[in-house]
Scaffold this motif. Structure first.
Motif: not given
Ligand code: ARG
Length: 439
Positions: A109-124
């Motif tokens: 769950v932690a790794a996937l939450a980090i993955a979400f934040a990492t990919y959000s970095g594409y937009f912000l």
């Protein structure tokens, strides 16, 4: 753990196609979009990297085909937990449940939450701490949804399963037919890569998840026939997709960019589709990761909840209680999320996934070896699925598992010790709880 499902009256409602979708949907999550860079870096060259994806796939397939034989012989819910308990003894099933509750699910769950934040970095664009905070924020949101109603979790799941196939199909489809080939040209083997073993280890996170379907055996129509089929077709399909995906990324992006990028999937999409298309595909990737995050948190909570119901863990009553108003395992969900937040702050995506793969493969390898025990205890019957090329396939699976474990211990003794330590910490708890409950 998942024998919570046994306690309810089960209906055999899951069809062949649904089971197949479950296999593919639980495997494809974040790994394929985030791992190509680190795998390439460790493997050295694009072709070695593709080989690493192939080898990881073959180890996964050999293990999956072997475990499928056990699934066909013991078609009960609970998956690996049930198989280990029946073939090796209850304490091994308990240790798996323990490891899932304290490491594997919350770290996923932690790794996937980090993955979400990492990919959000594409937009912000976000700095390191903003990324961690966003990871905690999205986890809090998913937690809230799952506490309020299991139904909301279910809706997120369905939308995400459709959403995740769009970026995969887009990048593979366009990437393979483009004639750019930057990543394949001008290769300078990376200095500082951790080697082929580490490269294969990196792919195993992306391939993990197929075993979840066996948790549901009790609800699948004709599980003894269906499970071996959907597991083999599903895993072979994903291996094909992952290998093609990597070839597409190598054709789309220059070598150095793949290695240095945090988000290789999004960058490949941008190179292939331009910035508008890149944004569209990236949104699809975010949806895919969100769906996996939701699915794993949902499943995660069921482990401490079920173990609590059997009074097998400390604070059993609290952890297994159902929220009076919302009818969800709220405390178990919160417990898993608190552990996940600790993992979010203590590790990066790649360290978390490597730790988790290491610990899980201790149990997977035991599961694969279980075929040999099974054949002694329950000799094969006519008409029952048998692993192809016995004993070669299970031997390959066990050897692959031992190779993964040995290479992790050698390259990262500290992490391995932490993993083994947390696993064994379950042992005294098991005996104390048994004594207490006189079970
Ligand atoms: N394969 C999934 C992904 O690439 C992750 C699976 C996590 N596995 C687990 N047992 N929790 O995102």
């Amino acid at each position: 753990m998942n024998d919570i499902m046994n306690t309810k009256l089960l209906t055999k409602s899951i069809t062949f196609m649904q089971a197949l979708a479950l296999v593919v949907g639980m495997i494809i999550g974040s790994g394929i979009f985030l791992k190509p860079g680190i795998v390439l870096n460790n493997a050295g060259t694009p072709w070695m990297s593709i080989l690493a994806w192939g080898v990881g796939g073959i180890i996964t397939l050999a293990s999956a085909l072997s475990v499928a034989e056990i699934a066909a012989a013991i078609p009960k819910s609970g998956g690996l937990y049930t198989y280990l308990s029946e073939l090796y003894g209850g304490v091994f099933g308990y240790l798996l449940g323990w490891v899932q509750a304290v490491i594997s699910y919350p770290a996923s769950v932690a790794a996937l939450a980090i993955a979400f934040a990492t990919y959000s970095g594409y937009f912000l664009p976000l700095n390191h701490w903003q990324q961690k905070l966003l990871a905690v924020g999205i986890l809090a949101f998913i937690l809230l949804m799952n506490v309020i109603a299991t139904r909301f979790g279910g809706i997120i799941q369905t939308v995400a399963t459709v959403g995740k196939l769009i970026p995969v199909a887009g990048i593979v489809g366009v990437g393979l037919f483009s004639d750019l080939a930057p990543g394949f040209g001008g290769i300078s083997p990376a200095a500082g890569g951790a080697g082929f073993g580490a490269a294969v280890l990196g792919t195993l996170w992306a391939y993990d998840g197929w075993i979840s379907v066996t948790n549901m055996a009790g609800e699948i129509k004709n599980p003894a026939k269906t499970l071996p089929k959907v597991i083999s077709i599903g895993v072979i399909f994903v291996i094909g997709v992952y290998v093609l995906f990597n070839i597409a990324v190598f054709k789309a992006l220059p070598y150095d960019q793949i290695i240095s990028s945090q988000t290789p999937g999004a960058d490949a999409a941008e190179a292939l589709f331009g910035s508008g298309g890149g944004a569209f595909i990236t949104a699809g990737i975010i949806v895919s990761v969100l769906g996996a995050l939701n699915g794993y948190l949902m499943t995660a909570a069921r482990v401490p909840q079920a173990m609590g119901e059997k009074r097998q863990i400390p604070f059993s009553r609290v952890l297994s209680s159902i929220h009076p108003k919302f009818q969800t395992p709220a405390n178990a969900l919160i417990f898993q999320s608190v552990l996940a937040v600790i993992y979010i702050f203590s590790g990066t995506f790649n360290t978390l996934t490597d730790l988790l793969v290491f610990v899980l493969w201790i149990f997977f390898t035991m599961g694969v070896f279980g075929v040999f025990i099974l054949r002694k205890k329950m000799p094969p019957q006519k008409g029952r699925y048998r692993v192809p090329l016995y004993p070669f396939t299970p031997i390959l699976g066990v050897a692959g598992g031992v190779y993964i474990l040995a290479s992790t211990i050698m390259s990262d003794p500290l992490r391995s010790l932490v993993g083994i330590g947390i696993t064994l910490a379950g042992l005294p708890i098991y005996y104390v709880m048994i004594r207490k409950n006189r079970v």
